[in-house]
Design an enzyme around this catalytic site. Sequence first.
Site, mmCIF file in Angstrom:
data_model
loop_
_atom_site.group_PDB
_atom_site.id
_atom_site.type_symbol
_atom_site.label_atom_id
_atom_site.label_comp_id
_atom_site.label_asym_id
_atom_site.label_seq_id
_atom_site.Cartn_x
_atom_site.Cartn_y
_atom_site.Cartn_z
ATOM 1 N N GLU A 64 28.487 -5.430 -3.168
ATOM 2 C CA GLU A 64 27.495 -5.495 -2.092
ATOM 3 C C GLU A 64 27.730 -6.668 -1.155
ATOM 4 O OE1 GLU A 64 23.071 -7.296 -2.199
ATOM 5 O OE2 GLU A 64 23.416 -5.592 -3.528
ATOM 6 N N GLY A 81 20.429 -2.890 -20.441
ATOM 7 C CA GLY A 81 19.672 -4.109 -20.726
ATOM 8 C C GLY A 81 18.181 -3.912 -20.808
ATOM 9 N N CYS A 95 26.504 -1.558 -10.197
ATOM 10 C CA CYS A 95 25.906 -0.245 -9.911
ATOM 11 C C CYS A 95 25.709 -0.035 -8.426
ATOM 12 C CB CYS A 95 24.577 -0.093 -10.646
ATOM 13 S SG CYS A 95 23.330 -1.318 -10.196
ATOM 14 N N ASP A 101 25.577 -9.619 -15.779
ATOM 15 C CA ASP A 101 25.540 -8.549 -14.779
ATOM 16 C C ASP A 101 25.961 -9.059 -13.402
ATOM 17 O OD1 ASP A 101 24.614 -6.813 -16.677
ATOM 18 O OD2 ASP A 101 22.521 -6.911 -16.051
ATOM 19 N N GLU A 139 0.816 -1.207 0.000
ATOM 20 C CA GLU A 139 0.000 0.000 0.000
ATOM 21 C C GLU A 139 0.856 1.267 0.000
ATOM 22 O OE1 GLU A 139 -2.460 -3.129 2.272
ATOM 23 O OE2 GLU A 139 -0.347 -2.552 2.052
ATOM 24 N N LEU A 140 2.009 1.215 0.678
ATOM 25 C CA LEU A 140 2.852 2.405 0.733
ATOM 26 C C LEU A 140 3.403 2.749 -0.642
ATOM 27 C CD1 LEU A 140 4.113 4.563 2.549
ATOM 28 C CD2 LEU A 140 6.081 3.044 2.851
ATOM 29 N N HIS A 180 17.968 6.376 -11.770
ATOM 30 C CA HIS A 180 17.132 6.271 -10.578
ATOM 31 C C HIS A 180 16.472 7.605 -10.241
ATOM 32 C CE1 HIS A 180 19.410 2.553 -10.248
ATOM 33 N NE2 HIS A 180 18.499 2.125 -9.405
#
Length: 772
Positions: A620, A447, A658, A614, A25-26, A709
């Site tokens: 990360e 891509g 990225c 990718d 919902e957010l 973004h």
Amino acid sequence: MTTKSAAAAARATVYGYPRQGRDRELKKAIEGYWKGRVTADALRSTATELRRTNWLQLAGAGINDVPTGDFSYYDHVLDTTVMVGAIPERHRTAVTGDALDGYFAMARGTQKVAPLEMTKWFDTNYHYLVPELGPDTAFTADSTKQVGELKEALALGLTARPVLVGPVTYLLLAKPAPGVPADFDPLTLLDRLLPVYAKVLADLRAAGAEWVQMDEPALVQDRTPADLNAAERAYRDLGGLTDRPKLLVASYFDRLGDALPVLAKAPVDGLALDFTGSAAANLDALASVGGLPGKRLVAGVVNGRNIWVNDLADSLSMLGTLLGLADHVDVSASCSLLHVPLDTAAERDIEPQILRWLAFAKQKTAEVVTLARGLARGTDAIAADLAANRADLASRADSPVTRDPAVRARASAVTEADARRSQSHAERTAAQRAHLGLPLLPTTTIGSFPQTGELRTARADLRAGRIDTAGYDERIKTEIQEVISFQEKTGLDVLVHGEPERNDMVQYFAEQLTGCLATRHGWVQSYGTRYVRPPILAGDISRPEPMTVRWTTYAQSLTSRPVKGMLTGPVTMLAWSFVRDDQPLGDTARQVALALRDEVNDLEAAGTSVIQVDEPALRETLPLRTADRAEYLAWATEAFRLTTSGVRPDTQIHTHMCYAEFGDIVQAIDDLDADVISLEAARSHMQVARELAAHGYPREAGPGVWDIHSPRVPGAEEMADLLCDGLKAIPAERLWVNPDCGLKTRAWPETRASLEHLVAAARTIRDELSRF
């Protein structure tokens, strides 16, 4: 302190909870607000109701003090920036409407102002907005959000604990603002920041907070003496305040190391520590400093980042050992439950027995409550829970779902030569340039192209049976035709098919691999309103049949320009999935790599000359502690090379990364032995290009010139300026021109305009170079 009193005091809590709501919902309300279909008041009302639902659910499950302040419209680090008044001047002056508009301008930018840089939250796939600070930054306290949410919870009759990003972590996450010298250390602002935190703490105390949680996850990383001194000063000063609530300093994601004695001696009232995985070392470390006499220990014994059921007996044993190390031992998950889906009950397509192996946020909350009850009342009080848990763990261990002898035999037979290309990079470069005939500064995209409402509707119609497979395939063909036609008209050099058939860059592949489970409602926040459904890698991995060859070759049939084959790499498949925890990650990565190797070879055999694999998650997933990194990078780089090393020299292998800090893994990027790498660079102003140059990176690279973004459309001149910056670090014969990332989340109008500007910028610089 006695063991008995510590056990009797055991309480259950969590550090944070998923924000999105049962049906996201957010996300829907925020995106509706951005499009002008939802008012600011309506958005705030939705947020209030979601918080209320979460708190009541937690309290109803038996959580003794619910977290407040962990909710966010976009990002909790951005919320901290607002709380301490560190809003960049460009955002203060550019937006004159509702305060939400200024907030979202920092997150997403506008056509007039660029957003804050975005990068990964430690070693997770959650993205935070990087604070921009400088020697002239003036902090001012704004506790409106934190106090408001606390009062909401208290009004429901709940015991609530506000959660703040701690001052040391906030400064360690920050970067020098644009125009500030790169060697500026934001940590030098600590003495200026602490009075602001003191004011927020006083406001929370006045509003009714008994405890406040200060999150300091940055202290689990390798920290310098200066960093540790800053932590000591911060909590000496904040702990010494007279008008404050009790302070609980929380760390998670790894062991505290040298920071543990600093915090143990600080005049705070409790510590919250992670005791899962490698962070189990916190147990011995805590004992070595004499425990926490007179203080509260919140023990994170339920893993908050995976989805496997907890071994209750093992966790209870850990808790029993901890009883002698603190005045009060409470039970929690290891970190915020933000990183897992909401509830397994919504998953109707997973076999019931397998579903019992899984624990999402709601189930992890129940595990925490069960353990707290067992700690306080003894094992007899949870005997039935322990028996059921043992049965679930045994069912998983004995299941044929988890083991495939053929897959294991193939993985065991891999040799070092299997993970090496047949020719050197220099030899391959010559063969590829002759084969592809690309111009200087070749242009391409990463891509994906926009996933339109029509595409999502087509997928929904196929699932619901409103259209058949043939009808769906025609829709995909039409989309690919349009994407190829647009790229040709725009003048891109290396094309993509746009990935209209893919729901997600990891889930799409996982759904076609054995050993993987897909969820229907397992949404997890990646950034802002971007939610993903991480697959579950539950067993041994193999590829029954080709996954991408059909649509890639169809796209190639429509054009004479090269069309890239697009795959997600093995490390990212692991990082953006929930991975089995019953074998080393490197073993699972090798299985995935072999499955993808088959796909790469089939693409090449079908005529694909450029194949992109990718790996945005390579950085990360890098362990937070330096001592743990060599082992990880060894299996991670091997997995990539194993995926890509079976092709001919004239087949060009690309990779993409990225939204992470790449400076400390440039050698690993080199070790991948890819021919071309594309990376995020627009928000960081070509920082990665400079890092590659400093390393002496010898391969071709495409540092992004368009921040996808953000909804803003950069002009051709702006992109050309970024290209010029890139050329200062990377020679023109090795520089590619591309966006930062895939275009799935962007709309077609901004995509068209931005790619036209990108091609124009490349041509402008190409023309200028031809004059010399």
